[in-house]
Design a protein around this motif. Structure first.
Motif, short mmCIF file in Angstrom:
data_model
loop_
_atom_site.label_atom_id
_atom_site.label_comp_id
_atom_site.label_asym_id
_atom_site.label_seq_id
_atom_site.Cartn_x
_atom_site.Cartn_y
_atom_site.Cartn_z
N UNK A 153 -66.11 -51.84 -24.61
CA UNK A 153 -67.04 -52.69 -23.64
C UNK A 153 -65.75 -53.70 -22.99
N UNK A 154 -65.44 -54.64 -23.75
CA UNK A 154 -64.45 -55.58 -23.24
C UNK A 154 -63.38 -55.98 -24.54
N UNK A 155 -62.08 -56.56 -23.97
CA UNK A 155 -61.08 -56.77 -24.69
C UNK A 155 -60.67 -58.27 -24.55
N UNK A 156 -60.45 -59.06 -25.44
CA UNK A 156 -59.97 -60.41 -25.04
C UNK A 156 -59.03 -60.81 -26.23
N UNK A 157 -57.78 -61.54 -25.91
CA UNK A 157 -56.61 -61.81 -26.57
C UNK A 157 -57.12 -62.77 -27.48
N UNK A 158 -56.67 -63.04 -28.87
CA UNK A 158 -57.22 -64.05 -29.74
C UNK A 158 -56.11 -64.79 -30.40
N UNK A 159 -56.03 -65.96 -30.77
CA UNK A 159 -54.94 -66.80 -31.00
C UNK A 159 -54.61 -66.42 -32.56
N UNK A 160 -55.74 -65.94 -33.63
CA UNK A 160 -55.45 -65.68 -34.96
C UNK A 160 -56.55 -64.89 -35.43
N UNK A 161 -56.13 -64.29 -36.71
CA UNK A 161 -56.70 -63.18 -37.28
C UNK A 161 -58.22 -63.90 -37.82
N UNK A 162 -59.32 -63.53 -37.82
CA UNK A 162 -60.47 -63.84 -37.86
C UNK A 162 -60.84 -63.54 -39.58
N UNK A 163 -60.93 -64.66 -40.20
CA UNK A 163 -61.10 -64.52 -41.78
C UNK A 163 -62.75 -64.09 -41.92
N UNK A 164 -63.65 -64.38 -40.84
CA UNK A 164 -64.97 -63.94 -40.84
C UNK A 164 -65.24 -64.00 -39.16
N UNK A 165 -66.25 -63.28 -39.16
CA UNK A 165 -66.89 -62.97 -37.59
C UNK A 165 -68.46 -62.83 -37.86
N UNK A 166 -69.43 -63.57 -37.38
CA UNK A 166 -70.84 -63.51 -37.49
C UNK A 166 -71.45 -63.11 -36.14
#
Length: 441
Positions: free
Chosen positions: A281-294
């Motif tokens: 659906x969408x893609x966005x750059x992030x600055x760090x790997x996620x230790x968690x996602x809720x």
């Protein structure tokens, strides 16, 4: 909910005598608060990634089954010491033969269970009697699970089943109490490999197969997939050009979305997919790997680079940010969403309630203990239950006002944090080798 005053009375460990009859309660069960004077006592017989991949060789188990009928005895625990309790009177208390490792689960079960490195011991929610025993062979390595690893691997629990991806090319479902209800799903050939189970939502189990490039190919042949558990079928399987792992899925509201973390080798991306088809659906750059996602509604809560919390919309763009102010030093743990609110827990022991849409602070309370990534709170009814370290206990907070309720703890030795589960009428709280059933009133 009533808040008991003072320590619980008559809650010490008790032992059956040699002359006890055949009706004695099997297993390690301590009564306290049961109906009609039913107070079973402890018998002499005695008796769970970085970048989404577990360390090599860290979790290749085969699953064997042993029924809790006494035919194959389990190791007997050492004689427990008297334990003083404070807070609600337990309905029963169970002590297992090993230390629990609940970090191996993607989410808390909906009933009492004792998951250790040796396997899964199902318990009767009303009495604490041990039931079916599922044994992992060989057991997990001594240094696993680790707080440094992301919550993913080979085990998931949903309703009455324990799901494992330990047999190559299959997803095996083991009923928690009835071995005749077991089933196994043969995965397609493209998923024949080291499958990782990474998140579970609304009866759909998500995972990935991460492969490395072959000598004749420059791109990894990795895949992500979804399994519809009640239908016992593969929902979809999608090939991806780079390493990608499902991280969190929303419940089926207006949109059913799946957040994935993709590593291109040069940068990290948050990929939002249609959870029913796997389509991007969408893609966005992030600055760090996620230790968690809720997941929260149709948005996702992720950590920011300063230890705070971002709310990302379906387009992967931030809606609001809650982070440490100048002079503060704390780190947010995985938040707990609750309809229009979200509870942000911090490692300094502060719990803050935010309005989900705007991020506005509704209330904040300081707990009498610190927290870490192993703390997995639960919201049941109008109460937030927060597990702390073994010596700290479990704190109840009324969600409408942030008013603290009771705090439950025991005096038993321990080094692990408390872990929680609930079935609607009971809260199951344990740490190390002990599990208590507490009434929800």
């Amino acid at each position: 909910m009533k808040s008991p005053e003072g320590p619980v009375q008559d809650a010490a460990w008790q032992w059956d005598g040699e002359a006890d009859g055949a009706d004695a309660v099997p297993g390690d069960v301590l009564g306290g608060g049961g109906p009609d004077g039913d107070r079973p006592r402890l018998s002499r017989r005695g008796l769970l990634i970085g970048a989404g991949v577990l360390a090599a060789g860290g979790a290749a188990w085969a699953l064997g089954r042993v029924e809790g009928d006494g035919s194959t005895p389990t190791p007997s625990p050492s004689r427990p010491q008297p334990t003083a309790l404070s807070g609600p009177t337990p309905l029963w208390t169970y002590r297992g033969p090993q230390v629990m490792t609940p970090e191996r689960l993607l989410a808390a079960p909906q009933g009492p269970a004792f998951l250790s490195k040796a396997g899964w011991q199902a318990l009767d929610p009303g009495t604490g009697r041990p039931g079916r025993l599922l044994v992992f062979d060989p057991p997990a390595p001594k240094d696993w699970p680790s707080d440094l690893e992301l919550p993913a691997g080979k085990i998931a629990v949903w309703r009455d089943y324990l799901f494992t991806a330990t047999s190559r090319g299959h997803l095996d479902a083991h009923h928690l109490t009835d071995p005749t209800a077991d089933w196994s799903l043969a995965l397609p050939e493209e998923l024949d490999g080291d499958v990782q189970l990474t998140c579970l939502s609304a009866g759909v189990l998500y995972g990935c197969l991460l492969s490395w490039p072959r000598s004749d190919s420059s791109a990894p042949s990795s895949r992500i997939f979804a399994v519809q558990l009640d239908r016992r079928s593969l929902l979809w399987s999608v090939a991806v050009d780079h390493q990608e792992r499902p991280a969190a899925a929303t419940a089926p509201y207006d949109k059913n979305l799946l957040a994935c973390v993709r590593s291109t080798g040069e940068r990290l991306e948050l990929v939002v997919r249609d959870a029913t088809t796997g389509e991007e659906v969408s893609t966005a750059a992030v600055t760090q790997d996620f230790g968690w996602c809720v997941a929260s509604g149709t948005s996702f809560l992720v950590p920011d680079s300063n230890g705070g919390v971002y709310l990302l919309g379906p387009d992967g763009k931030p809606a609001w940010n809650h982070t440490a102010a100048r002079g503060e030093s704390w780190r947010a743990l995985p938040p707990v969403p609750d309809t229009v609110r979200v509870f942000v827990l911090r490692n300094d022991g502060v719990v803050t309630c935010l309005e989900t849409r705007t991020g506005a602070v509704l209330w904040s309370v300081k707990l009498p203990f610190l927290l870490d990534n192993r703390s997995r709170p639960l919201v049941v009814g109008g109460t937030l239950y927060v597990p702390g370290p073994a010596a700290g206990g479990v704190a109840a907070i009324y969600t409408a006002t942030g008013t603290p309720g009771w705090t439950f703890h025991d005096s038993g030795p321990g080094k692990d944090v408390w872990n929680l589960a609930a079935d609607g009428s009971r809260l199951f709280a344990g740490h190390d080798d002990v599990l208590h059933a507490l009434p929800l009133t």
